[in-house]
Design a protein around this motif. Structure first.
Motif: not given
Length: 612
Positions: A365-381
Protein backbone atom coordinates in the motif's frame (compact mmCIF):
# COMPACT_ATOMS: atom_id res chain seq x y z
CA UNK A 1 -27.74 41.68 -6.23
CA UNK A 2 -26.93 38.82 -3.82
CA UNK A 3 -30.49 37.81 -2.79
CA UNK A 4 -32.82 35.24 -4.35
CA UNK A 5 -34.13 36.93 -7.52
CA UNK A 6 -37.63 37.27 -8.86
CA UNK A 7 -37.66 34.99 -11.91
CA UNK A 8 -38.54 37.58 -14.56
CA UNK A 9 -35.99 40.10 -13.31
CA UNK A 10 -33.27 37.43 -13.21
CA UNK A 11 -34.01 36.24 -16.75
CA UNK A 12 -34.06 39.80 -18.09
CA UNK A 13 -30.68 40.55 -16.51
CA UNK A 14 -29.17 37.45 -18.11
CA UNK A 15 -30.42 38.39 -21.59
CA UNK A 16 -29.14 41.96 -21.23
CA UNK A 17 -25.74 40.67 -20.13
CA UNK A 18 -25.66 38.28 -23.10
CA UNK A 19 -26.16 41.28 -25.42
CA UNK A 20 -23.14 43.00 -23.89
CA UNK A 21 -24.80 45.24 -21.36
CA UNK A 22 -22.69 45.74 -18.24
CA UNK A 23 -24.12 44.97 -14.80
CA UNK A 24 -22.71 44.87 -11.29
CA UNK A 25 -21.97 41.17 -11.63
CA UNK A 26 -18.37 39.94 -11.51
CA UNK A 27 -16.74 39.70 -14.92
CA UNK A 28 -16.29 35.91 -14.73
CA UNK A 29 -20.02 35.44 -14.00
CA UNK A 30 -20.99 37.70 -16.94
CA UNK A 31 -18.69 35.74 -19.25
CA UNK A 32 -20.34 32.51 -18.17
CA UNK A 33 -23.83 33.91 -18.73
CA UNK A 34 -22.83 34.95 -22.24
CA UNK A 35 -21.45 31.49 -22.99
CA UNK A 36 -24.68 29.93 -21.73
CA UNK A 37 -26.91 32.03 -24.01
CA UNK A 38 -24.74 32.61 -27.07
CA UNK A 39 -22.64 29.44 -27.19
CA UNK A 40 -24.62 26.75 -25.36
CA UNK A 41 -28.04 28.12 -26.47
CA UNK A 42 -29.53 27.62 -23.00
CA UNK A 43 -32.88 29.13 -22.04
CA UNK A 44 -32.78 30.84 -18.60
CA UNK A 45 -36.56 30.45 -18.28
CA UNK A 46 -36.17 26.64 -18.10
CA UNK A 47 -35.31 25.28 -14.67
CA UNK A 48 -33.38 22.07 -15.21
CA UNK A 49 -30.96 21.53 -12.34
CA UNK A 50 -28.17 18.96 -12.61
CA UNK A 51 -28.82 15.54 -14.10
CA UNK A 52 -28.15 12.59 -11.78
CA UNK A 53 -26.32 9.77 -13.54
CA UNK A 54 -27.35 6.14 -13.29
CA UNK A 55 -25.22 3.88 -11.09
CA UNK A 56 -23.77 2.23 -14.19
CA UNK A 57 -22.80 5.61 -15.67
CA UNK A 58 -21.29 6.72 -12.38
CA UNK A 59 -19.22 3.53 -12.09
CA UNK A 60 -17.73 4.26 -15.50
CA UNK A 61 -16.77 7.79 -14.42
CA UNK A 62 -15.32 6.50 -11.15
CA UNK A 63 -13.08 4.06 -13.02
CA UNK A 64 -11.91 6.80 -15.38
CA UNK A 65 -11.29 9.16 -12.44
CA UNK A 66 -9.25 6.76 -10.30
CA UNK A 67 -6.11 8.92 -10.46
CA UNK A 68 -8.05 12.08 -9.58
CA UNK A 69 -9.79 10.38 -6.66
CA UNK A 70 -6.54 9.10 -5.22
CA UNK A 71 -4.89 12.45 -5.71
CA UNK A 72 -7.58 14.55 -4.02
CA UNK A 73 -9.14 12.43 -1.29
CA UNK A 74 -6.70 13.18 1.54
CA UNK A 75 -6.83 16.92 0.85
CA UNK A 76 -10.64 16.80 0.73
CA UNK A 77 -10.88 15.03 4.07
CA UNK A 78 -8.47 17.50 5.65
CA UNK A 79 -10.45 20.46 4.31
CA UNK A 80 -13.83 19.07 5.32
CA UNK A 81 -12.66 18.54 8.89
CA UNK A 82 -12.20 22.30 9.07
CA UNK A 83 -15.59 23.27 7.60
CA UNK A 84 -17.92 20.41 8.55
CA UNK A 85 -19.68 22.44 11.24
CA UNK A 86 -20.46 25.31 8.85
CA UNK A 87 -23.07 23.68 6.59
CA UNK A 88 -20.86 23.10 3.55
CA UNK A 89 -20.72 20.12 1.20
CA UNK A 90 -17.47 19.32 -0.63
CA UNK A 91 -17.63 17.99 -4.19
CA UNK A 92 -14.97 16.60 -6.49
CA UNK A 93 -15.88 16.65 -10.18
CA UNK A 94 -13.95 15.21 -13.08
CA UNK A 95 -13.05 17.09 -16.26
CA UNK A 96 -16.49 16.31 -17.70
CA UNK A 97 -18.31 17.95 -14.80
CA UNK A 98 -19.49 14.73 -13.14
CA UNK A 99 -19.23 14.62 -9.35
CA UNK A 100 -17.15 11.55 -8.51
CA UNK A 101 -16.81 12.18 -4.76
CA UNK A 102 -18.79 14.13 -2.18
CA UNK A 103 -18.42 14.76 1.53
CA UNK A 104 -21.30 16.30 3.43
CA UNK A 105 -23.29 16.15 6.64
CA UNK A 106 -25.39 12.97 6.72
CA UNK A 107 -28.15 14.89 8.52
CA UNK A 108 -28.51 17.10 5.42
CA UNK A 109 -28.69 14.14 3.05
CA UNK A 110 -32.22 14.84 1.82
CA UNK A 111 -31.49 18.53 1.17
CA UNK A 112 -28.20 17.74 -0.56
CA UNK A 113 -29.86 15.19 -2.84
CA UNK A 114 -32.61 17.64 -3.68
CA UNK A 115 -30.00 20.24 -4.65
CA UNK A 116 -27.98 17.71 -6.66
CA UNK A 117 -24.96 18.05 -4.35
CA UNK A 118 -24.16 14.32 -4.42
CA UNK A 119 -21.89 11.91 -6.26
CA UNK A 120 -23.21 11.29 -9.77
CA UNK A 121 -24.51 14.82 -10.39
CA UNK A 122 -23.51 16.40 -13.71
CA UNK A 123 -22.57 20.10 -13.53
CA UNK A 124 -21.25 20.92 -17.00
CA UNK A 125 -21.97 24.55 -17.89
CA UNK A 126 -23.41 23.47 -21.23
CA UNK A 127 -26.11 21.49 -19.38
CA UNK A 128 -26.82 23.39 -16.16
CA UNK A 129 -25.77 26.91 -16.99
CA UNK A 130 -23.58 29.05 -14.76
CA UNK A 131 -22.51 27.19 -11.62
CA UNK A 132 -19.25 26.76 -9.71
CA UNK A 133 -18.05 23.51 -11.27
CA UNK A 134 -19.23 24.26 -14.79
CA UNK A 135 -17.84 27.82 -14.95
CA UNK A 136 -14.54 26.68 -13.44
CA UNK A 137 -14.16 23.94 -16.07
CA UNK A 138 -15.09 26.33 -18.89
CA UNK A 139 -12.67 29.07 -17.83
CA UNK A 140 -9.97 27.03 -16.10
CA UNK A 141 -10.04 29.60 -13.29
CA UNK A 142 -11.19 29.59 -9.67
CA UNK A 143 -14.63 31.17 -9.23
CA UNK A 144 -17.38 31.84 -6.72
CA UNK A 145 -20.89 31.59 -8.14
CA UNK A 146 -22.99 33.09 -5.38
CA UNK A 147 -26.75 32.69 -5.20
CA UNK A 148 -28.28 34.83 -8.01
CA UNK A 149 -25.05 34.49 -10.02
CA UNK A 150 -26.44 31.09 -11.07
CA UNK A 151 -28.00 30.89 -14.52
CA UNK A 152 -30.80 28.58 -13.38
CA UNK A 153 -33.03 30.40 -10.88
CA UNK A 154 -33.71 27.08 -9.13
CA UNK A 155 -30.05 27.04 -8.03
CA UNK A 156 -29.99 30.57 -6.62
CA UNK A 157 -30.17 29.51 -2.94
CA UNK A 158 -26.71 27.96 -3.41
CA UNK A 159 -23.26 29.50 -3.09
CA UNK A 160 -20.55 27.51 -4.89
CA UNK A 161 -16.81 28.15 -4.75
CA UNK A 162 -14.81 26.06 -7.20
CA UNK A 163 -11.11 25.67 -7.98
CA UNK A 164 -9.42 23.68 -10.77
CA UNK A 165 -7.06 20.75 -10.12
CA UNK A 166 -4.31 19.95 -12.62
CA UNK A 167 -1.95 17.03 -13.11
CA UNK A 168 1.83 17.44 -13.13
CA UNK A 169 1.86 18.25 -16.86
CA UNK A 170 -0.60 21.10 -16.41
CA UNK A 171 -3.69 19.32 -17.74
CA UNK A 172 -7.04 20.10 -16.11
CA UNK A 173 -8.16 16.93 -14.29
CA UNK A 174 -11.17 18.15 -12.35
CA UNK A 175 -12.70 20.67 -9.98
CA UNK A 176 -12.94 20.92 -6.21
CA UNK A 177 -16.15 22.68 -5.16
CA UNK A 178 -17.34 23.85 -1.74
CA UNK A 179 -21.07 24.61 -1.77
CA UNK A 180 -23.46 25.97 0.82
CA UNK A 181 -27.20 25.39 0.78
CA UNK A 182 -28.11 28.71 2.41
CA UNK A 183 -25.13 31.09 2.38
CA UNK A 184 -25.40 34.73 3.55
CA UNK A 185 -26.70 37.15 0.91
CA UNK A 186 -23.43 39.11 0.70
CA UNK A 187 -21.04 37.52 -1.78
CA UNK A 188 -18.09 38.93 0.17
CA UNK A 189 -18.90 36.33 2.83
CA UNK A 190 -17.30 33.77 0.51
CA UNK A 191 -14.06 35.67 -0.15
CA UNK A 192 -12.17 33.74 2.53
CA UNK A 193 -13.69 30.49 1.29
CA UNK A 194 -12.18 31.15 -2.14
CA UNK A 195 -8.69 31.62 -0.69
CA UNK A 196 -9.01 28.48 1.45
CA UNK A 197 -10.04 26.50 -1.63
CA UNK A 198 -7.13 27.82 -3.68
CA UNK A 199 -4.76 26.84 -0.89
CA UNK A 200 -6.27 23.35 -0.71
CA UNK A 201 -5.93 22.81 -4.47
CA UNK A 202 -2.34 24.04 -4.31
CA UNK A 203 -1.48 21.53 -1.58
CA UNK A 204 -3.18 18.69 -3.47
CA UNK A 205 -1.15 19.46 -6.60
CA UNK A 206 2.03 19.81 -4.53
CA UNK A 207 1.54 16.41 -2.88
CA UNK A 208 0.79 14.86 -6.27
CA UNK A 209 3.99 16.32 -7.77
CA UNK A 210 6.12 14.96 -4.92
CA UNK A 211 4.43 11.54 -5.13
CA UNK A 212 4.84 11.18 -8.88
CA UNK A 213 8.38 12.57 -9.11
CA UNK A 214 10.16 10.76 -6.29
CA UNK A 215 13.34 10.38 -8.34
CA UNK A 216 13.50 14.03 -9.41
CA UNK A 217 14.60 17.20 -7.67
CA UNK A 218 11.62 19.24 -6.45
CA UNK A 219 12.14 23.02 -6.55
CA UNK A 220 9.74 24.95 -4.30
CA UNK A 221 9.07 28.50 -5.47
CA UNK A 222 7.63 31.60 -3.82
CA UNK A 223 7.80 35.37 -4.49
CA UNK A 224 8.79 35.88 -0.83
CA UNK A 225 10.76 33.65 1.58
CA UNK A 226 8.37 33.51 4.54
CA UNK A 227 6.28 30.46 3.55
CA UNK A 228 8.69 28.80 1.15
CA UNK A 229 9.23 25.68 3.24
CA UNK A 230 5.73 25.27 4.66
CA UNK A 231 3.36 26.39 1.89
CA UNK A 232 5.15 27.38 -1.35
CA UNK A 233 3.11 29.00 -4.10
CA UNK A 234 4.41 26.63 -6.78
CA UNK A 235 6.91 23.89 -7.49
CA UNK A 236 8.63 22.24 -10.44
CA UNK A 237 10.25 18.80 -10.75
CA UNK A 238 13.65 18.58 -12.46
CA UNK A 239 14.89 15.29 -13.89
CA UNK A 240 18.43 13.97 -14.05
CA UNK A 241 18.81 15.30 -17.60
CA UNK A 242 18.20 18.87 -16.43
CA UNK A 243 14.72 19.12 -17.95
CA UNK A 244 11.53 20.08 -16.14
CA UNK A 245 9.43 16.93 -15.82
CA UNK A 246 6.41 18.19 -13.91
CA UNK A 247 4.85 21.27 -12.32
CA UNK A 248 2.10 22.51 -10.09
CA UNK A 249 -0.25 24.68 -12.11
CA UNK A 250 0.66 27.87 -10.27
CA UNK A 251 4.18 27.56 -11.67
CA UNK A 252 2.83 28.54 -15.10
CA UNK A 253 1.28 31.69 -13.66
CA UNK A 254 4.27 32.49 -11.47
CA UNK A 255 6.80 32.12 -14.28
CA UNK A 256 4.44 33.22 -17.08
CA UNK A 257 5.42 30.47 -19.55
CA UNK A 258 5.01 26.79 -20.43
CA UNK A 259 7.53 24.68 -18.57
CA UNK A 260 7.23 20.89 -18.92
CA UNK A 261 9.89 19.42 -21.19
CA UNK A 262 12.05 22.55 -21.27
CA UNK A 263 15.59 22.72 -19.93
CA UNK A 264 15.88 24.14 -16.45
CA UNK A 265 18.58 26.62 -17.53
CA UNK A 266 16.26 27.97 -20.26
CA UNK A 267 13.96 29.23 -17.51
CA UNK A 268 16.46 30.10 -14.78
CA UNK A 269 19.96 31.58 -15.00
CA UNK A 270 21.22 28.60 -13.02
CA UNK A 271 23.00 25.31 -13.70
CA UNK A 272 20.72 22.38 -12.71
CA UNK A 273 23.78 20.50 -11.48
CA UNK A 274 24.03 23.11 -8.72
CA UNK A 275 20.55 22.39 -7.32
CA UNK A 276 22.04 20.71 -4.19
CA UNK A 277 23.35 24.16 -3.21
CA UNK A 278 19.71 25.26 -2.82
CA UNK A 279 18.83 22.35 -0.51
CA UNK A 280 18.34 22.81 3.22
CA UNK A 281 21.38 20.61 3.87
CA UNK A 282 23.71 23.09 2.17
CA UNK A 283 21.81 26.39 2.36
CA UNK A 284 20.83 27.65 5.81
CA UNK A 285 18.66 30.35 4.20
CA UNK A 286 16.38 30.36 1.18
CA UNK A 287 18.06 30.64 -2.21
CA UNK A 288 17.26 33.30 -4.76
CA UNK A 289 17.05 32.40 -8.45
CA UNK A 290 17.35 34.81 -11.34
CA UNK A 291 14.97 34.09 -14.20
CA UNK A 292 16.11 34.26 -17.80
CA UNK A 293 13.12 36.47 -18.63
CA UNK A 294 14.08 38.86 -15.84
CA UNK A 295 13.16 39.07 -12.20
CA UNK A 296 14.04 37.06 -9.13
CA UNK A 297 12.27 34.34 -7.18
CA UNK A 298 12.95 32.55 -3.89
CA UNK A 299 13.63 28.83 -4.17
CA UNK A 300 14.30 25.76 -2.06
CA UNK A 301 15.49 22.50 -3.64
CA UNK A 302 14.38 19.17 -2.19
CA UNK A 303 16.52 16.19 -3.24
CA UNK A 304 15.02 13.04 -4.74
CA UNK A 305 13.74 10.41 -2.37
CA UNK A 306 16.19 7.57 -1.86
CA UNK A 307 16.76 6.14 -5.30
CA UNK A 308 14.65 3.07 -5.86
CA UNK A 309 16.66 -0.11 -6.17
CA UNK A 310 16.29 -1.79 -9.54
CA UNK A 311 15.42 -5.49 -9.46
CA UNK A 312 15.09 -7.25 -12.81
CA UNK A 313 14.21 -3.95 -14.47
CA UNK A 314 11.59 -3.04 -11.83
CA UNK A 315 12.05 -0.03 -9.57
CA UNK A 316 11.62 -1.49 -6.09
CA UNK A 317 10.01 1.13 -3.79
CA UNK A 318 11.58 1.66 -0.38
CA UNK A 319 8.69 0.08 1.62
CA UNK A 320 9.07 -3.16 -0.34
CA UNK A 321 12.85 -3.05 -0.04
CA UNK A 322 12.39 -3.09 3.73
CA UNK A 323 10.48 -6.38 3.98
CA UNK A 324 13.58 -8.58 3.84
CA UNK A 325 17.29 -8.64 4.44
CA UNK A 326 18.43 -10.68 1.45
CA UNK A 327 16.29 -13.82 1.58
CA UNK A 328 15.87 -15.01 -2.05
CA UNK A 329 12.20 -16.01 -1.66
CA UNK A 330 11.29 -12.68 -0.05
CA UNK A 331 13.30 -10.81 -2.69
CA UNK A 332 11.28 -12.52 -5.44
CA UNK A 333 8.07 -11.73 -3.58
CA UNK A 334 9.02 -8.03 -3.30
CA UNK A 335 9.91 -7.89 -7.00
CA UNK A 336 6.57 -9.39 -8.09
CA UNK A 337 4.64 -7.19 -5.66
CA UNK A 338 6.34 -4.06 -7.05
CA UNK A 339 5.00 -4.86 -10.52
CA UNK A 340 1.35 -4.76 -9.44
CA UNK A 341 1.16 -2.09 -6.71
CA UNK A 342 -0.39 0.43 -9.11
CA UNK A 343 -2.46 -2.01 -11.15
CA UNK A 344 -6.05 -3.13 -10.58
CA UNK A 345 -4.95 -6.64 -9.68
CA UNK A 346 -6.11 -8.28 -6.47
CA UNK A 347 -3.46 -10.05 -4.41
CA UNK A 348 -3.55 -13.07 -2.12
CA UNK A 349 -0.76 -13.46 0.43
CA UNK A 350 -0.48 -17.13 1.26
CA UNK A 351 1.52 -18.45 4.21
CA UNK A 352 1.55 -19.76 7.73
CA UNK A 353 0.03 -17.76 10.55
CA UNK A 354 2.35 -15.07 11.89
CA UNK A 355 4.66 -14.78 8.87
CA UNK A 356 4.10 -11.02 8.50
CA UNK A 357 1.45 -10.94 5.79
CA UNK A 358 -0.10 -7.70 7.07
CA UNK A 359 3.36 -6.09 7.17
CA UNK A 360 3.83 -7.00 3.49
CA UNK A 361 0.36 -5.72 2.60
CA UNK A 362 1.13 -2.38 4.26
CA UNK A 363 4.40 -2.17 2.34
CA UNK A 364 2.50 -2.71 -0.92
CA UNK A 365 0.00 0.00 0.00
CA UNK A 366 2.76 2.45 0.95
CA UNK A 367 4.54 1.67 -2.34
CA UNK A 368 1.46 2.46 -4.44
CA UNK A 369 0.03 5.78 -5.57
CA UNK A 370 -3.14 5.18 -3.58
CA UNK A 371 -3.36 7.89 -0.96
CA UNK A 372 -6.41 6.62 0.87
CA UNK A 373 -6.07 4.74 4.16
CA UNK A 374 -4.88 1.19 4.78
CA UNK A 375 -7.64 -0.65 6.62
CA UNK A 376 -7.04 -4.16 8.00
CA UNK A 377 -9.62 -6.62 9.33
CA UNK A 378 -9.08 -10.15 10.59
CA UNK A 379 -12.04 -12.17 9.33
CA UNK A 380 -11.30 -14.93 11.87
CA UNK A 381 -11.23 -12.61 14.88
CA UNK A 382 -14.74 -11.13 14.62
CA UNK A 383 -17.96 -12.95 15.51
CA UNK A 384 -20.07 -13.67 12.43
CA UNK A 385 -22.81 -11.42 13.81
CA UNK A 386 -20.45 -8.43 13.73
CA UNK A 387 -18.55 -8.98 10.48
CA UNK A 388 -21.39 -7.72 8.28
CA UNK A 389 -21.87 -4.40 10.07
CA UNK A 390 -18.10 -3.94 10.53
CA UNK A 391 -17.38 -4.46 6.83
CA UNK A 392 -20.41 -2.91 5.15
CA UNK A 393 -21.56 -0.41 7.77
CA UNK A 394 -25.19 0.31 8.49
CA UNK A 395 -27.83 2.98 8.02
CA UNK A 396 -28.99 5.09 10.99
CA UNK A 397 -31.10 2.98 13.40
CA UNK A 398 -30.80 -0.03 11.09
CA UNK A 399 -31.27 -2.47 13.97
CA UNK A 400 -31.67 -2.59 17.72
CA UNK A 401 -28.57 -1.08 19.31
CA UNK A 402 -27.46 0.64 16.08
CA UNK A 403 -26.08 4.15 16.38
CA UNK A 404 -28.52 6.90 15.44
CA UNK A 405 -26.03 8.29 12.88
CA UNK A 406 -25.26 4.90 11.39
CA UNK A 407 -21.79 3.50 10.74
CA UNK A 408 -19.56 3.93 7.71
CA UNK A 409 -18.06 0.42 7.72
CA UNK A 410 -14.50 -0.63 6.98
CA UNK A 411 -15.01 -0.97 3.23
CA UNK A 412 -16.07 2.66 2.91
CA UNK A 413 -13.36 3.68 5.40
CA UNK A 414 -10.85 2.25 2.92
CA UNK A 415 -12.21 4.34 0.00
CA UNK A 416 -9.30 5.47 -2.15
CA UNK A 417 -6.95 3.11 -0.33
CA UNK A 418 -6.39 -0.56 0.49
CA UNK A 419 -8.60 -3.04 2.35
CA UNK A 420 -6.59 -5.92 3.83
CA UNK A 421 -8.71 -9.00 4.59
CA UNK A 422 -6.70 -11.32 6.78
CA UNK A 423 -7.80 -14.95 7.10
CA UNK A 424 -10.24 -14.49 4.22
CA UNK A 425 -10.87 -18.23 4.24
CA UNK A 426 -12.80 -17.83 7.50
CA UNK A 427 -15.34 -15.39 6.07
CA UNK A 428 -18.91 -16.81 6.20
CA UNK A 429 -20.40 -17.80 2.83
CA UNK A 430 -23.24 -15.27 3.04
CA UNK A 431 -20.83 -12.39 3.44
CA UNK A 432 -18.64 -13.74 0.65
CA UNK A 433 -21.54 -13.07 -1.74
CA UNK A 434 -21.83 -9.48 -0.53
CA UNK A 435 -18.07 -8.94 -0.83
CA UNK A 436 -18.19 -10.27 -4.40
CA UNK A 437 -20.81 -7.66 -5.26
CA UNK A 438 -18.60 -4.91 -3.85
CA UNK A 439 -15.70 -6.06 -6.01
CA UNK A 440 -17.73 -6.45 -9.19
CA UNK A 441 -20.01 -3.40 -8.85
CA UNK A 442 -17.59 -1.03 -7.06
CA UNK A 443 -20.29 -0.11 -4.59
CA UNK A 444 -21.35 -1.09 -1.08
CA UNK A 445 -24.84 -1.36 0.39
CA UNK A 446 -24.81 -0.65 4.15
CA UNK A 447 -27.04 -2.81 6.34
CA UNK A 448 -30.54 -1.36 6.36
CA UNK A 449 -29.77 1.19 3.61
CA UNK A 450 -31.94 1.69 0.53
CA UNK A 451 -29.17 2.73 -1.86
CA UNK A 452 -25.61 1.64 -2.50
CA UNK A 453 -22.61 3.92 -2.13
CA UNK A 454 -19.79 3.98 -4.73
CA UNK A 455 -16.43 2.83 -3.41
CA UNK A 456 -12.90 2.67 -4.79
CA UNK A 457 -10.75 0.13 -2.94
CA UNK A 458 -7.78 -2.13 -3.59
CA UNK A 459 -8.19 -5.60 -2.03
CA UNK A 460 -5.28 -7.56 -0.60
CA UNK A 461 -6.34 -10.76 1.14
CA UNK A 462 -4.40 -13.31 3.14
CA UNK A 463 -4.90 -16.83 4.38
CA UNK A 464 -2.99 -19.73 5.89
CA UNK A 465 -5.68 -22.09 4.60
CA UNK A 466 -5.86 -23.93 1.28
CA UNK A 467 -8.38 -21.74 -0.57
CA UNK A 468 -8.64 -23.96 -3.69
CA UNK A 469 -9.32 -26.87 -1.32
CA UNK A 470 -12.01 -24.85 0.43
CA UNK A 471 -13.57 -24.07 -2.95
CA UNK A 472 -13.62 -27.77 -3.84
CA UNK A 473 -15.28 -28.56 -0.50
CA UNK A 474 -17.88 -25.82 -0.94
CA UNK A 475 -16.53 -23.75 1.95
CA UNK A 476 -15.47 -20.82 -0.22
CA UNK A 477 -17.21 -19.30 -3.25
CA UNK A 478 -15.46 -20.12 -6.48
CA UNK A 479 -16.47 -16.83 -8.14
CA UNK A 480 -15.07 -14.81 -5.22
CA UNK A 481 -11.86 -16.86 -5.23
CA UNK A 482 -11.30 -16.08 -8.91
CA UNK A 483 -12.03 -12.41 -8.27
CA UNK A 484 -9.44 -12.30 -5.46
CA UNK A 485 -6.93 -14.60 -7.14
CA UNK A 486 -5.14 -12.05 -9.34
CA UNK A 487 -1.65 -12.66 -7.97
CA UNK A 488 -0.70 -15.19 -5.31
CA UNK A 489 2.40 -14.40 -3.28
CA UNK A 490 3.77 -17.16 -1.06
CA UNK A 491 5.23 -15.83 2.19
CA UNK A 492 7.92 -18.22 3.48
CA UNK A 493 7.90 -19.32 7.13
CA UNK A 494 10.66 -17.93 9.33
CA UNK A 495 12.40 -21.32 9.57
CA UNK A 496 12.97 -21.22 5.78
CA UNK A 497 14.31 -17.67 5.59
CA UNK A 498 17.98 -17.08 4.86
CA UNK A 499 17.83 -13.62 6.47
CA UNK A 500 16.80 -14.83 9.94
CA UNK A 501 19.65 -12.96 11.65
CA UNK A 502 18.59 -9.72 9.93
CA UNK A 503 14.95 -10.32 10.86
CA UNK A 504 15.75 -10.87 14.54
CA UNK A 505 18.02 -7.81 14.65
CA UNK A 506 15.37 -5.64 12.98
CA UNK A 507 12.61 -6.71 15.37
CA UNK A 508 14.94 -6.38 18.37
CA UNK A 509 15.88 -2.86 17.30
CA UNK A 510 12.20 -1.88 16.92
CA UNK A 511 11.24 -3.27 20.33
CA UNK A 512 10.78 -0.75 23.11
CA UNK A 513 14.13 -0.69 24.88
CA UNK A 514 16.01 -1.97 21.80
CA UNK A 515 16.89 -5.37 23.23
CA UNK A 516 20.34 -6.91 22.54
CA UNK A 517 21.54 -10.51 22.89
CA UNK A 518 24.76 -12.22 23.99
CA UNK A 519 26.59 -14.37 21.47
CA UNK A 520 25.27 -17.58 23.08
CA UNK A 521 21.70 -16.29 23.14
CA UNK A 522 21.99 -15.24 19.50
CA UNK A 523 23.21 -18.72 18.58
CA UNK A 524 20.16 -20.26 20.27
CA UNK A 525 17.83 -17.80 18.50
CA UNK A 526 19.29 -18.70 15.11
CA UNK A 527 18.98 -22.41 15.86
CA UNK A 528 15.32 -22.21 16.92
CA UNK A 529 12.64 -23.42 14.49
CA UNK A 530 10.22 -20.50 15.20
CA UNK A 531 6.89 -22.33 14.80
CA UNK A 532 5.16 -19.05 15.74
CA UNK A 533 7.07 -17.24 12.97
CA UNK A 534 7.44 -13.44 13.20
CA UNK A 535 4.93 -13.18 16.03
CA UNK A 536 7.06 -15.52 18.15
CA UNK A 537 10.16 -13.40 17.48
CA UNK A 538 8.28 -10.26 18.54
CA UNK A 539 7.07 -11.90 21.76
CA UNK A 540 10.58 -13.14 22.55
CA UNK A 541 12.14 -9.71 22.01
CA UNK A 542 9.48 -8.01 24.15
CA UNK A 543 10.01 -10.54 26.96
CA UNK A 544 13.81 -10.11 26.92
CA UNK A 545 13.50 -6.32 26.86
CA UNK A 546 11.28 -6.44 29.95
CA UNK A 547 13.52 -8.87 31.83
CA UNK A 548 16.92 -7.39 30.99
CA UNK A 549 16.31 -3.63 31.28
CA UNK A 550 19.03 -2.58 28.83
CA UNK A 551 21.48 -5.42 29.57
CA UNK A 552 22.10 -7.93 26.71
CA UNK A 553 19.83 -10.96 27.11
CA UNK A 554 21.52 -14.30 27.76
CA UNK A 555 20.27 -17.88 27.36
CA UNK A 556 18.68 -17.74 30.82
CA UNK A 557 16.43 -14.86 29.69
CA UNK A 558 15.05 -16.68 26.66
CA UNK A 559 11.77 -18.63 26.68
CA UNK A 560 12.33 -22.20 27.85
CA UNK A 561 11.65 -23.80 24.48
CA UNK A 562 14.38 -21.64 22.90
CA UNK A 563 16.90 -21.84 25.75
CA UNK A 564 16.74 -25.66 25.70
CA UNK A 565 18.20 -25.68 22.21
CA UNK A 566 17.14 -27.79 19.21
CA UNK A 567 16.85 -31.55 19.07
CA UNK A 568 18.47 -32.85 15.86
CA UNK A 569 16.00 -34.59 13.58
CA UNK A 570 16.47 -36.96 10.63
CA UNK A 571 16.80 -34.09 8.14
CA UNK A 572 19.63 -32.52 10.11
CA UNK A 573 21.39 -35.88 10.43
CA UNK A 574 21.25 -36.32 6.63
CA UNK A 575 22.76 -32.83 6.16
CA UNK A 576 25.55 -33.72 8.62
CA UNK A 577 26.47 -36.74 6.54
CA UNK A 578 26.47 -34.55 3.40
CA UNK A 579 28.70 -32.04 5.18
CA UNK A 580 31.09 -34.83 6.13
CA UNK A 581 31.20 -35.99 2.50
CA UNK A 582 32.19 -32.44 1.48
CA UNK A 583 34.99 -32.29 4.02
CA UNK A 584 33.14 -29.74 6.13
CA UNK A 585 32.72 -27.27 3.23
CA UNK A 586 29.33 -25.65 3.89
CA UNK A 587 29.15 -23.93 0.51
CA UNK A 588 29.65 -27.19 -1.39
CA UNK A 589 27.29 -29.11 0.87
CA UNK A 590 24.58 -26.42 0.47
CA UNK A 591 25.00 -26.53 -3.31
CA UNK A 592 24.54 -30.30 -3.35
CA UNK A 593 21.53 -30.03 -1.05
CA UNK A 594 19.98 -27.37 -3.29
CA UNK A 595 19.48 -24.85 -0.49
CA UNK A 596 20.93 -21.48 0.46
CA UNK A 597 24.28 -21.54 2.33
CA UNK A 598 22.91 -19.56 5.29
CA UNK A 599 19.91 -21.90 5.55
CA UNK A 600 22.24 -24.91 5.52
CA UNK A 601 24.44 -23.32 8.19
CA UNK A 602 21.48 -22.53 10.41
CA UNK A 603 20.16 -26.08 10.19
CA UNK A 604 23.59 -27.31 11.15
CA UNK A 605 23.46 -25.04 14.17
CA UNK A 606 20.24 -26.75 15.18
CA UNK A 607 22.14 -30.03 15.08
CA UNK A 608 24.88 -28.47 17.22
CA UNK A 609 27.53 -28.52 14.50
CA UNK A 610 28.81 -26.14 11.80
CA UNK A 611 31.47 -26.47 9.13
CA UNK A 612 33.76 -23.93 7.54
Amino acid sequence: MGGIPETGTHVLEIFRAAEGELTRRDADVLESWRRCVNQHKLDPTRHMGPRILTQQELRSHLQESEELLGMARHGMEDLYRRVNAMGYVLLLSNARGVTVDAIGDAELDRDLRHAGLIAGSEWGEQHVGTNGVGACLASGQAITVHRSDHFDVALTPLSCTAVPIHDTRGRLMGVLDLSHLQAPADKMSQALTLEVMKSCARRIEMANLVRNHREDWILRLNPSPEFLDVDPMAAVAVGGDGRITGVTHNAHDLLDQNLVGRRFDEIFAYNPEDLPVLSRALAPVEGVLEMQAGGMIFARAVPPAKAARMVAGVALPAPLQSIHGGDPAMARLAERAAKVVDRKISVILRGETGTGKEFIARAMHQSSRRRGPFVAINCAALPESLIESELFGYAPNAFTGAHARGKKGLIREAHGGTLFLDEIGDMPLGLQARLLRVLSEHEVLPVGAARAEPVDIRIISASHRDLPGLVAEGGFRQDLYYRLNGLVLDVPPVRARADLAWLIERIAGATEGKVAFTAKARQLLLAHDWPGNVREIINTCELCAALCDGVPAGPEDLPAQIAAGPVPGPAEADLQRLLDDCGGNVSEAARRAGIDRSTFYRRMQRAGRAGR
